[in-house]
Design a protein around this motif. Structure first.
Motif, PDB file in Angstrom:
ATOM      1  N   ASP A  32       0.804  -1.223   0.000  1.00  0.00           N
ATOM      2  CA  ASP A  32       0.000   0.000   0.000  1.00  0.00           C
ATOM      3  C   ASP A  32       0.840   1.277   0.000  1.00  0.00           C
ATOM      4  OD1 ASP A  32      -2.268  -1.585   0.059  1.00  0.00           O
ATOM      5  OD2 ASP A  32      -2.363  -1.605   2.259  1.00  0.00           O
ATOM      6  N   VAL A  33       2.169   1.109  -0.005  1.00  0.00           N
ATOM      7  CA  VAL A  33       3.042   2.285   0.066  1.00  0.00           C
ATOM      8  C   VAL A  33       2.891   3.221  -1.144  1.00  0.00           C
ATOM      9  CG1 VAL A  33       5.472   3.029   0.013  1.00  0.00           C
ATOM     10  CG2 VAL A  33       4.712   1.328   1.689  1.00  0.00           C
ATOM     11  N   PRO A  34       2.895   2.699  -2.384  1.00  0.00           N
ATOM     12  CA  PRO A  34       2.844   3.632  -3.526  1.00  0.00           C
ATOM     13  C   PRO A  34       1.600   4.514  -3.509  1.00  0.00           C
ATOM     14  CG  PRO A  34       3.525   1.447  -4.253  1.00  0.00           C
ATOM     15  CD  PRO A  34       3.095   1.303  -2.814  1.00  0.00           C
ATOM     16  N   ASP A  35       0.456   3.933  -3.175  1.00  0.00           N
ATOM     17  CA  ASP A  35      -0.783   4.713  -3.161  1.00  0.00           C
ATOM     18  C   ASP A  35      -0.744   5.780  -2.068  1.00  0.00           C
ATOM     19  OD1 ASP A  35      -3.545   5.206  -4.009  1.00  0.00           O
ATOM     20  OD2 ASP A  35      -4.028   4.489  -1.987  1.00  0.00           O
ATOM     21  N   GLY A  47      11.686   1.051  -0.129  1.00  0.00           N
ATOM     22  CA  GLY A  47      12.237   2.403  -0.238  1.00  0.00           C
ATOM     23  C   GLY A  47      12.732   2.699  -1.648  1.00  0.00           C
ATOM     24  N   ARG A  48      13.426   1.748  -2.248  1.00  0.00           N
ATOM     25  CA  ARG A  48      13.941   1.972  -3.616  1.00  0.00           C
ATOM     26  C   ARG A  48      12.803   2.136  -4.607  1.00  0.00           C
ATOM     27  NH1 ARG A  48      18.651   2.844  -1.931  1.00  0.00           N
ATOM     28  NH2 ARG A  48      20.075   1.166  -1.335  1.00  0.00           N
ATOM     29  N   ARG A  49      11.736   1.370  -4.393  1.00  0.00           N
ATOM     30  CA  ARG A  49      10.586   1.485  -5.297  1.00  0.00           C
ATOM     31  C   ARG A  49       9.923   2.854  -5.120  1.00  0.00           C
ATOM     32  NH1 ARG A  49       6.171  -2.232  -3.830  1.00  0.00           N
ATOM     33  NH2 ARG A  49       7.922  -3.494  -3.122  1.00  0.00           N
ATOM     34  N   LEU A  50       9.817   3.293  -3.868  1.00  0.00           N
ATOM     35  CA  LEU A  50       9.215   4.605  -3.598  1.00  0.00           C
ATOM     36  C   LEU A  50       9.992   5.716  -4.312  1.00  0.00           C
ATOM     37  CD1 LEU A  50       7.344   6.596  -2.101  1.00  0.00           C
ATOM     38  CD2 LEU A  50       8.927   6.480  -0.165  1.00  0.00           C
ATOM     39  N   GLU A  51      11.319   5.594  -4.247  1.00  0.00           N
ATOM     40  CA  GLU A  51      12.158   6.641  -4.828  1.00  0.00           C
ATOM     41  C   GLU A  51      11.908   6.791  -6.321  1.00  0.00           C
ATOM     42  OE1 GLU A  51      16.234   5.868  -3.838  1.00  0.00           O
ATOM     43  OE2 GLU A  51      16.876   7.730  -4.819  1.00  0.00           O
ATOM     44  N   THR A  52      11.524   5.704  -6.987  1.00  0.00           N
ATOM     45  CA  THR A  52      11.301   5.807  -8.433  1.00  0.00           C
ATOM     46  C   THR A  52      10.021   6.581  -8.745  1.00  0.00           C
ATOM     47  OG1 THR A  52      10.073   3.720  -8.624  1.00  0.00           O
ATOM     48  CG2 THR A  52      12.468   3.592  -8.850  1.00  0.00           C
ATOM     49  N   VAL A  53       9.051   6.585  -7.822  1.00  0.00           N
ATOM     50  CA  VAL A  53       7.818   7.333  -8.090  1.00  0.00           C
ATOM     51  C   VAL A  53       7.795   8.678  -7.368  1.00  0.00           C
ATOM     52  CG1 VAL A  53       6.474   5.256  -8.567  1.00  0.00           C
ATOM     53  CG2 VAL A  53       6.512   6.182  -6.251  1.00  0.00           C
ATOM     54  N   ALA A  54       8.639   8.853  -6.348  1.00  0.00           N
ATOM     55  CA  ALA A  54       8.661  10.111  -5.593  1.00  0.00           C
ATOM     56  C   ALA A  54      10.109  10.575  -5.472  1.00  0.00           C
ATOM     57  CB  ALA A  54       8.035   9.916  -4.209  1.00  0.00           C
TER      58      ALA A  54
END
Ligand SMILES: *Cc1c(COP(=O)(O)O)cnc(C)c1O
Length: 242
Positions: free
Chosen positions: A156-159, A196-203
């Motif tokens: 649910d992190v990306p949303d 965290g790495r995935r988050l960085e790609t969208v934010a």
């Protein structure tokens, strides 16, 4: 000299020794992980310890401190107002929505955001106080669906991130996690790192990974922690709370 001031000197020496030990551990862990020295930032967790300890930390050159209760933190931050802006105050505990406005008045960083209504309340508080607050999303690292300790599920992190990033007064800066104990810290911190790495790609700019405490900082640094949150190894044993 009064007894009080010599006790103060002893306490300063004690905290300096703890700091030096922890800095050595961090440097060794960076070397072992082939990471540059200085790539991990130390946040000293001062919850339950008096404002006088925070002042000693400030005098020893620490700039990041963390608290987990609104009322206690607010009082300490007020007592140390003369040091501003040298100290940055992190909130690492659960925040009730009705406390968000108060937290927004003293916290520079809130690491424990795990749901949208809380982020909205912090945003409103930040705007009202004309401040900008850095936000980390607290990610649940408990295997399975075991809830209770707080934290958004990794899926649910990306949303949540997209919604938080759109709120005024907040700056999304990354993720925070606590390894379940007992449990496998490498599995937990490995998961946090991938989230965290995935988050960085969208934010873009949301590149912080706050992980690791006194007992497991080496594991966290092995898995990309940019910040560690250390209490006991620097300040000593906390009195049992609650
Ligand atoms: C208390 C606390 C820490 C520090 O724990 P120590 O074992 O004293 O280093 C770190 N993170 C969170 C979220 C905490 O509540």
């Amino acid at each position: 000299m009064s007894g009080d001031s010599s006790a103060g000197v002893d306490r300063a020496a004690e905290i300096a020794a703890g700091l030096s030990e922890v800095r050595t551990r961090i440097d060794r862990a960076c070397a072992a992980a082939d990471r540059p020295a200085g790539s991990v930032q130390l946040i000293v967790v001062t919850k339950t310890f008096p404002a006088s300890d925070v002042r000693i930390l400030h005098d020893l050159g620490c700039s990041e401190v963390a608290e987990n209760k609104d009322q206690e933190a607010r009082a300490k931050a007020a007592e140390l107002a003369d040091t501003a802006p040298a100290l940055r105050w992190h909130m690492i505990g659960q925040v009730q929505r009705n406390k968000a406005r108060s937290v927004a008045a003293w916290a520079d960083v809130v690491e424990s955001v795990d749901r949208l209504p809380l982020a909205e309340a912090l945003s409103a508080g930040a705007v009202a106080a004309n401040r900008s607050i850095e936000i980390l999303l607290q990610v649940s690292l408990d295997p399975g669906e075991a809830a209770g300790r707080g934290g958004v599920r990794p899926a649910d992190v990306p949303d949540l991130a997209a919604r938080v990033a759109a709120l005024p007064g907040l700056a999304l800066r990354g993720v925070m996690g606590v390894a379940p104990f007992p449990g496998d810290p490498d599995a937990a911190f490995g998961l946090l790192e991938s989230v965290g790495r995935r988050l960085e790609t969208v934010a873009p700019g949301a590149d912080r990974i706050s992980a690791g405490m006194s007992g497991d900082l080496e594991h966290a640094i092995r898995h990309g922690a940019t910040h560690v949150r250390i209490g006991g190894a620097i300040l000593g044993k906390r009195a049992a709370v609650g």
